[in-house]
Design a protein around this motif. Structure first.
Motif, PDB file in Angstrom:
ATOM      1  N   LEU A 121       0.837  -1.193   0.000  1.00 44.80           N
ATOM      2  CA  LEU A 121       0.000   0.000   0.000  1.00 44.80           C
ATOM      3  C   LEU A 121       0.874   1.246   0.000  1.00 44.80           C
ATOM      4  N   LYS A 122       0.567   2.151  -0.932  1.00 45.07           N
ATOM      5  CA  LYS A 122       1.291   3.410  -1.016  1.00 45.07           C
ATOM      6  C   LYS A 122       0.293   4.552  -1.121  1.00 45.07           C
ATOM      7  N   THR A 123       0.665   5.700  -0.597  1.00 45.75           N
ATOM      8  CA  THR A 123      -0.197   6.880  -0.710  1.00 45.75           C
ATOM      9  C   THR A 123       0.102   7.598  -2.027  1.00 45.75           C
ATOM     10  N   LEU A 124      -0.920   8.308  -2.518  1.00 43.10           N
ATOM     11  CA  LEU A 124      -0.780   9.036  -3.775  1.00 43.10           C
ATOM     12  C   LEU A 124      -1.483  10.380  -3.631  1.00 43.10           C
ATOM     13  N   SER A 125      -0.696  11.427  -3.545  1.00 45.45           N
ATOM     14  CA  SER A 125      -1.220  12.790  -3.427  1.00 45.45           C
ATOM     15  C   SER A 125      -0.723  13.603  -4.609  1.00 45.45           C
ATOM     16  N   ALA A 126      -1.162  14.857  -4.667  1.00 45.55           N
ATOM     17  CA  ALA A 126      -0.700  15.727  -5.746  1.00 45.55           C
ATOM     18  C   ALA A 126       0.822  15.861  -5.716  1.00 45.55           C
ATOM     19  N   ALA A 127       1.383  15.942  -4.515  1.00 48.05           N
ATOM     20  CA  ALA A 127       2.835  16.060  -4.384  1.00 48.05           C
ATOM     21  C   ALA A 127       3.555  14.795  -4.838  1.00 48.05           C
ATOM     22  N   GLU A 128       2.830  13.658  -4.823  1.00 52.44           N
ATOM     23  CA  GLU A 128       3.425  12.380  -5.215  1.00 52.44           C
ATOM     24  C   GLU A 128       3.060  11.982  -6.647  1.00 52.44           C
ATOM     25  N   GLY A 129       2.507  12.929  -7.410  1.00 43.76           N
ATOM     26  CA  GLY A 129       2.262  12.677  -8.820  1.00 43.76           C
ATOM     27  C   GLY A 129       0.828  12.466  -9.227  1.00 43.76           C
ATOM     28  N   LEU A 130      -0.134  12.564  -8.291  1.00 42.06           N
ATOM     29  CA  LEU A 130      -1.530  12.319  -8.627  1.00 42.06           C
ATOM     30  C   LEU A 130      -2.044  13.272  -9.701  1.00 42.06           C
ATOM     31  N   ALA A 131      -1.551  14.499  -9.712  1.00 44.25           N
ATOM     32  CA  ALA A 131      -2.033  15.497 -10.667  1.00 44.25           C
ATOM     33  C   ALA A 131      -1.405  15.342 -12.044  1.00 44.25           C
ATOM     34  N   LYS A 132      -0.513  14.378 -12.211  1.00 47.35           N
ATOM     35  CA  LYS A 132       0.157  14.192 -13.506  1.00 47.35           C
ATOM     36  C   LYS A 132      -0.259  12.874 -14.164  1.00 47.35           C
ATOM     37  N   PRO A 146     -13.212  10.772   0.643  1.00 47.48           N
ATOM     38  CA  PRO A 146     -12.670  12.139   0.661  1.00 47.48           C
ATOM     39  C   PRO A 146     -13.716  13.143   1.144  1.00 47.48           C
ATOM     40  N   GLN A 147     -13.247  14.242   1.678  1.00 50.48           N
ATOM     41  CA  GLN A 147     -14.127  15.327   2.123  1.00 50.48           C
ATOM     42  C   GLN A 147     -13.976  16.579   1.280  1.00 50.48           C
ATOM     43  N   GLU A 148     -12.936  16.616   0.459  1.00 47.40           N
ATOM     44  CA  GLU A 148     -12.692  17.768  -0.397  1.00 47.40           C
ATOM     45  C   GLU A 148     -12.623  17.322  -1.852  1.00 47.40           C
ATOM     46  N   ARG A 149     -12.960  18.227  -2.746  1.00 48.16           N
ATOM     47  CA  ARG A 149     -12.950  17.922  -4.165  1.00 48.16           C
ATOM     48  C   ARG A 149     -11.526  17.675  -4.673  1.00 48.16           C
ATOM     49  N   PHE A 150     -11.446  16.957  -5.778  1.00 46.43           N
ATOM     50  CA  PHE A 150     -10.172  16.741  -6.447  1.00 46.43           C
ATOM     51  C   PHE A 150      -9.980  17.848  -7.484  1.00 46.43           C
ATOM     52  N   SER A 151      -8.746  18.269  -7.651  1.00 46.30           N
ATOM     53  CA  SER A 151      -8.465  19.287  -8.660  1.00 46.30           C
ATOM     54  C   SER A 151      -8.697  18.706 -10.048  1.00 46.30           C
ATOM     55  N   GLU A 152      -8.841  19.574 -11.027  1.00 47.74           N
ATOM     56  CA  GLU A 152      -9.086  19.102 -12.397  1.00 47.74           C
ATOM     57  C   GLU A 152      -7.962  18.200 -12.904  1.00 47.74           C
ATOM     58  N   PRO A 153      -6.679  18.551 -12.705  1.00 51.17           N
ATOM     59  CA  PRO A 153      -5.611  17.644 -13.151  1.00 51.17           C
ATOM     60  C   PRO A 153      -5.663  16.288 -12.446  1.00 51.17           C
ATOM     61  N   GLU A 154      -5.988  16.270 -11.139  1.00 52.29           N
ATOM     62  CA  GLU A 154      -6.077  15.006 -10.415  1.00 52.29           C
ATOM     63  C   GLU A 154      -7.209  14.142 -10.968  1.00 52.29           C
ATOM     64  N   ALA A 155      -8.372  14.759 -11.175  1.00 54.07           N
ATOM     65  CA  ALA A 155      -9.519  14.022 -11.698  1.00 54.07           C
ATOM     66  C   ALA A 155      -9.238  13.499 -13.096  1.00 54.07           C
ATOM     67  N   GLN A 156      -8.569  14.281 -13.907  1.00 53.77           N
ATOM     68  CA  GLN A 156      -8.239  13.850 -15.262  1.00 53.77           C
ATOM     69  C   GLN A 156      -7.278  12.664 -15.248  1.00 53.77           C
ATOM     70  N   ALA A 157      -6.331  12.693 -14.324  1.00 57.47           N
ATOM     71  CA  ALA A 157      -5.381  11.577 -14.224  1.00 57.47           C
ATOM     72  C   ALA A 157      -6.094  10.289 -13.831  1.00 57.47           C
ATOM     73  N   LEU A 158      -7.047  10.381 -12.888  1.00 53.83           N
ATOM     74  CA  LEU A 158      -7.803   9.201 -12.477  1.00 53.83           C
ATOM     75  C   LEU A 158      -8.699   8.695 -13.607  1.00 53.83           C
ATOM     76  N   ALA A 159      -9.337   9.629 -14.327  1.00 55.99           N
ATOM     77  CA  ALA A 159     -10.203   9.236 -15.432  1.00 55.99           C
ATOM     78  C   ALA A 159      -9.403   8.561 -16.541  1.00 55.99           C
ATOM     79  N   ALA A 160      -8.237   9.105 -16.852  1.00 54.53           N
ATOM     80  CA  ALA A 160      -7.385   8.512 -17.888  1.00 54.53           C
ATOM     81  C   ALA A 160      -6.925   7.118 -17.483  1.00 54.53           C
ATOM     82  N   TYR A 161      -6.626   6.952 -16.205  1.00 52.35           N
ATOM     83  CA  TYR A 161      -6.217   5.638 -15.689  1.00 52.35           C
ATOM     84  C   TYR A 161      -7.342   4.620 -15.852  1.00 52.35           C
ATOM     85  N   ALA A 162      -8.566   5.028 -15.528  1.00 56.61           N
ATOM     86  CA  ALA A 162      -9.705   4.115 -15.653  1.00 56.61           C
ATOM     87  C   ALA A 162     -10.004   3.793 -17.113  1.00 56.61           C
ATOM     88  N   GLU A 163      -9.894   4.787 -17.980  1.00 57.56           N
ATOM     89  CA  GLU A 163     -10.176   4.573 -19.402  1.00 57.56           C
ATOM     90  C   GLU A 163      -9.201   3.583 -20.028  1.00 57.56           C
TER      91      GLU A 163
END
Length: 265
Positions: A121-132, A146-163
């Motif tokens: 298990l590893k953590t993944l934050s914007a500082a660790e590359g989530l936004a890229k 989560p309690q806060e929204r994801f930034s647009e770059p973070e959401a795009q990275a997750l969507a691209a990963y799922a696609e």
């Protein structure tokens, strides 16, 4: 001494041997066994051990969990370790409830279960590359409460990963009052921000109106993940659930299956 496999053990890919530590010092050293009373699961140079003991009375507590311990070590040596990333930086549920002032239910049981299945298990934050870009070694990415929204770059990275066929696990709570559109819209879904309640079918516990938010259902799809529940009509309890719906317009490539449905009322 090395004995024949146990007659009652029927597993062609697994051979069981018994060794005496004093009589087989070379073997004990190779398996890193420092005495008798150990079982060691080995494959090639990989081996995992668990101490049971040699006296029955003292070993009873270890024997109660023997099946789980054997399975855990079999997975550790038979399967190469894979990595699961847990997003951080958005108020996700933590490993320890005492670390949060809000005392939200933690996810340490889930984390323990994943580790038992030989996942790192590893953590993944914007500082660790989530936004890229999601790391290439990700067997799955989990977003846990989560309690806060994801930034647009973070959401795009997750969507691209799922696609691309990546395994994305989202666990979203309605309490923050956010619909997390940035995460769900690419998946053809929308989340309501109101907490669901049922004043007819619910699970009692506190004997207060709050019990009505503990929904009970036996309505399942035919998906393999819930087929056992459906066949045996096992109830499922939904604690603090929000309404999840399919968008009227979404990509034609998405096939959406709602595995569990709450009671109609």
């Amino acid at each position: 001494a090395d004995l024949d496999p146990l007659d009652r053990f029927d597993a062609p890919k697994l051979t069981v041997h018994r060794y005496d530590h004093a009589l087989e010092p070379a073997k004990a050293k190779a398996l890193q066994a420092n005495g008798n009373g150990l079982f060691v699961v080995a494959k090639g140079a990989r081996h995992e051990s668990y101490y049971v003991g040699v006296e029955l009375e003292r070993a009873r507590s270890q024997l109660r969990g023997l099946d789980a311990e054997v399975q855990k070590r079999l997975l550790q040596v038979a399967r190469s370790q894979r990595t699961v990333y847990l997003t951080q930086g958005h108020g996700e549920r933590g490993e320890d409830s005492f670390a949060s002032a809000a005392q939200r239910s933690p996810v340490e049981i889930l984390r323990s279960a994943l580790k038992a299945q030989n996942y790192e298990l590893k953590t993944l934050s914007a500082a660790e590359g989530l936004a890229k870009e999601i790391p290439r070694d990700a067997a799955a990415v989990m977003v846990l409460g989560p309690q806060e929204r994801f930034s647009e770059p973070e959401a795009q990275a997750l969507a691209a990963y799922a696609e691309k066929g990546g395994k994305l696990f989202l666990a979203l709570d309605p309490e923050p009052g956010k619909d997390f559109e940035e995460l769900l819209k690419p998946l053809g879904l929308s989340l309501g921000t109101k907490l669901l309640a049922n004043d007819v079918v619910f699970a009692g516990g506190t004997h207060t109106p709050a019990d009505r938010t503990v929904l009970v259902t036996r309505s399942f799809s035919s998906h393999p993940a819930v087929s056992t529940n459906g066949r045996q009509t096992l109830p499922m309890f939904l604690v603090g659930a929000g309404p999840l719906e399919e968008l009227k317009v979404h990509s034609a490539d998405l096939a959406i299956d709602f595995l569990v449905r709450a009671e109609a009322n």
